[in-house]
Design an enzyme around this catalytic site. Structure first.
Site, PDB file in Angstrom:
ATOM      1  N   ASN A   8       0.871  -1.175   0.000  1.00  0.00           N
ATOM      2  CA  ASN A   8       0.000   0.000   0.000  1.00  0.00           C
ATOM      3  C   ASN A   8       0.911   1.230   0.000  1.00  0.00           C
ATOM      4  OD1 ASN A   8      -1.902   1.957   0.360  1.00  0.00           O
ATOM      5  ND2 ASN A   8      -2.405   1.414   2.480  1.00  0.00           N
ATOM      6  N   TRP A   9       1.102   1.792  -1.177  1.00  0.00           N
ATOM      7  CA  TRP A   9       2.026   2.927  -1.288  1.00  0.00           C
ATOM      8  C   TRP A   9       1.453   4.210  -0.692  1.00  0.00           C
ATOM      9  CZ3 TRP A   9       4.443   2.748  -6.955  1.00  0.00           C
ATOM     10  CH2 TRP A   9       5.231   1.602  -7.064  1.00  0.00           C
ATOM     11  N   LYS A  10       0.166   4.195  -0.388  1.00  0.00           N
ATOM     12  CA  LYS A  10      -0.502   5.410   0.136  1.00  0.00           C
ATOM     13  C   LYS A  10      -0.226   6.581  -0.815  1.00  0.00           C
ATOM     14  CE  LYS A  10      -0.369   3.445   4.710  1.00  0.00           C
ATOM     15  NZ  LYS A  10      -0.372   3.612   6.144  1.00  0.00           N
ATOM     16  N   HIS A  94      -9.857   1.907   4.149  1.00  0.00           N
ATOM     17  CA  HIS A  94      -8.621   2.021   4.924  1.00  0.00           C
ATOM     18  C   HIS A  94      -8.833   3.037   6.044  1.00  0.00           C
ATOM     19  CE1 HIS A  94      -4.499   2.990   6.018  1.00  0.00           C
ATOM     20  NE2 HIS A  94      -4.176   1.809   5.511  1.00  0.00           N
ATOM     21  N   GLU A  96      -7.129   5.345   7.086  1.00  0.00           N
ATOM     22  CA  GLU A  96      -6.789   6.730   6.738  1.00  0.00           C
ATOM     23  C   GLU A  96      -7.912   7.394   5.933  1.00  0.00           C
ATOM     24  OE1 GLU A  96      -2.933   5.860   5.143  1.00  0.00           O
ATOM     25  OE2 GLU A  96      -2.202   5.459   7.175  1.00  0.00           O
ATOM     26  N   GLU A 164      -6.439  -4.238  10.382  1.00  0.00           N
ATOM     27  CA  GLU A 164      -5.405  -3.221  10.555  1.00  0.00           C
ATOM     28  C   GLU A 164      -5.694  -2.384  11.794  1.00  0.00           C
ATOM     29  OE1 GLU A 164      -3.085  -2.381   6.845  1.00  0.00           O
ATOM     30  OE2 GLU A 164      -4.744  -0.978   6.798  1.00  0.00           O
ATOM     31  N   GLY A 170       1.974   2.459  10.903  1.00  0.00           N
ATOM     32  CA  GLY A 170       2.975   3.519  10.741  1.00  0.00           C
ATOM     33  C   GLY A 170       3.980   3.615  11.875  1.00  0.00           C
ATOM     34  N   SER A 212       2.559  -1.920  10.571  1.00  0.00           N
ATOM     35  CA  SER A 212       3.997  -2.014  10.859  1.00  0.00           C
ATOM     36  C   SER A 212       4.585  -3.405  10.602  1.00  0.00           C
ATOM     37  CB  SER A 212       4.294  -1.550  12.282  1.00  0.00           C
ATOM     38  OG  SER A 212       3.867  -0.217  12.433  1.00  0.00           O
ATOM     39  N   GLY A 232       2.509  -1.030   4.489  1.00  0.00           N
ATOM     40  CA  GLY A 232       2.596   0.390   4.155  1.00  0.00           C
ATOM     41  C   GLY A 232       4.042   0.811   3.977  1.00  0.00           C
TER      42      GLY A 232
HETATM   43  P1  PGA Z   1       2.262   0.529   7.788  1.00  0.00           P
HETATM   44  O1  PGA Z   1       0.875   0.790   7.050  1.00  0.00           O
HETATM   45  O2  PGA Z   1       2.829  -0.755   7.278  1.00  0.00           O
HETATM   46  O3  PGA Z   1       3.094   1.707   7.464  1.00  0.00           O
HETATM   47  O4  PGA Z   1       1.946   0.437   9.253  1.00  0.00           O
HETATM   48  C1  PGA Z   1      -0.044  -0.231   6.880  1.00  0.00           C
HETATM   49  C2  PGA Z   1      -1.327   0.330   6.339  1.00  0.00           C
HETATM   50  O5  PGA Z   1      -1.775   1.388   6.818  1.00  0.00           O
HETATM   51  O6  PGA Z   1      -1.904  -0.206   5.397  1.00  0.00           O
END
Ligand code: PGA
Length: 251
Positions: A8-10, A94, A96, A164, A170, A212, A232
């Protein structure tokens, strides 16, 4: 069973050149990805680029799906456009996006849209806090039920549920969820799915973990029974993403 590995490159990388470099690094190591269901969820602006190189790695995903139909809608990317670029999978709900105001009701509508359009939905769920009284079970229970509202039993096997926990996103491997805690959550999610869709259908839903995941904890986390990861920050370095793939393959 093939494990699922989602990048997931966000909203990264910051430029087309960086995206190209990341992609070159992944293509070089593509042999590792082929043994998994590898998915790259790139920002819409890079879907064309990633789509042109994805074949040796896995499949292309978007990070969201719009409910807006084809037409005059300034700023919208329609499903038709995504499909035209080769998108086969979409991340839906997600945390976010939920933080930006996306409700479980909207998530369930997007899920319906994905199913109708033949796109595999990765539906994200997860509690904000892992409180000591165990209230997170109820939070998760109602989030799963409302996010999957309207999903037919016969379609349940088409979805992937990404657990998640928001508090674990993060951070770094040491702050991620511990494998024992994760196995309890995987069992719990499977139980909720069983209540909703029956044992047979629930057993066919892939449950993956995100929060993470790094090269250092991937192998341990797989002991939980999770069927893969949504990654992520560690997916933004070809080296660490490849190491995670290797950790899964050598588990
Ligand atoms: P992260 O993100 O690996 O940076 O914790 C995962 C996600 O939000 O999909």
């Amino acid at each position: 069973m093939k494990y699922i590995l989602v990048a997931n490159w966000k909203s990264h990388p910051g430029s087309l050149d960086e995206a190209k470099r990341l992609l070159v690094g992944l293509v070089k190591q593509s042999a590792n990805f082929k043994k998994l269901h590898t998915v790259i969820a790139a920002p819409n602006i890079f879907l064309d680029l990633v789509g042109s190189k994805i074949r040796s790695i896995g499949v292309l995903a978007s990070q969201d799906i719009s409910l807006i139909p084809k037409g005059t809608h300034t700023g919208e990317t329609t499903v038709e456009m995504l499909k035209g670029l080769g998108v086969k999978v979409s991340i839906i709900g997600h945390s976010e996006r939920r933080k930006l105001g996306e409700t479980s009701d909207l998530v369930s509508k997007k899920l319906g849209q994905a199913i109708r359009e033949g796109i595999t939905p990765i539906v994200c769920v997860g509690e904000d806090a892992h409180d000591t009284e165990g209230r997170y079970y109820e939070v998760l229970n109602s989030q799963i039920r409302s996010s999957l509202e309207g999903l037919k039993k016969t379609d349940a096997k088409k979805i992937v549920v990404a657990y998640e926990p928001v508090w674990a996103i993060g951070k770094s491997a040491k702050d991620a969820m511990q494998p024992n805690d994760l196995s309890q959550m995987v069992i719990f999610i499977r139980k909720v799915l069983t209540e909703m869709f029956g044992r047979n259908a629930a057993d066919q839903v892939a449950i993956i973990y995100g929060g993470s995941v790094e090269p250092g904890n991937a192998r341990e986390l797989l002991k939980s029974g999770a069927q893969g990861f949504l990654v992520g920050h560690s997916s933004l370095s070809a080296k660490s993403f490849v190491e995670i793939a290797k950790a899964i393959l050598n588990k």
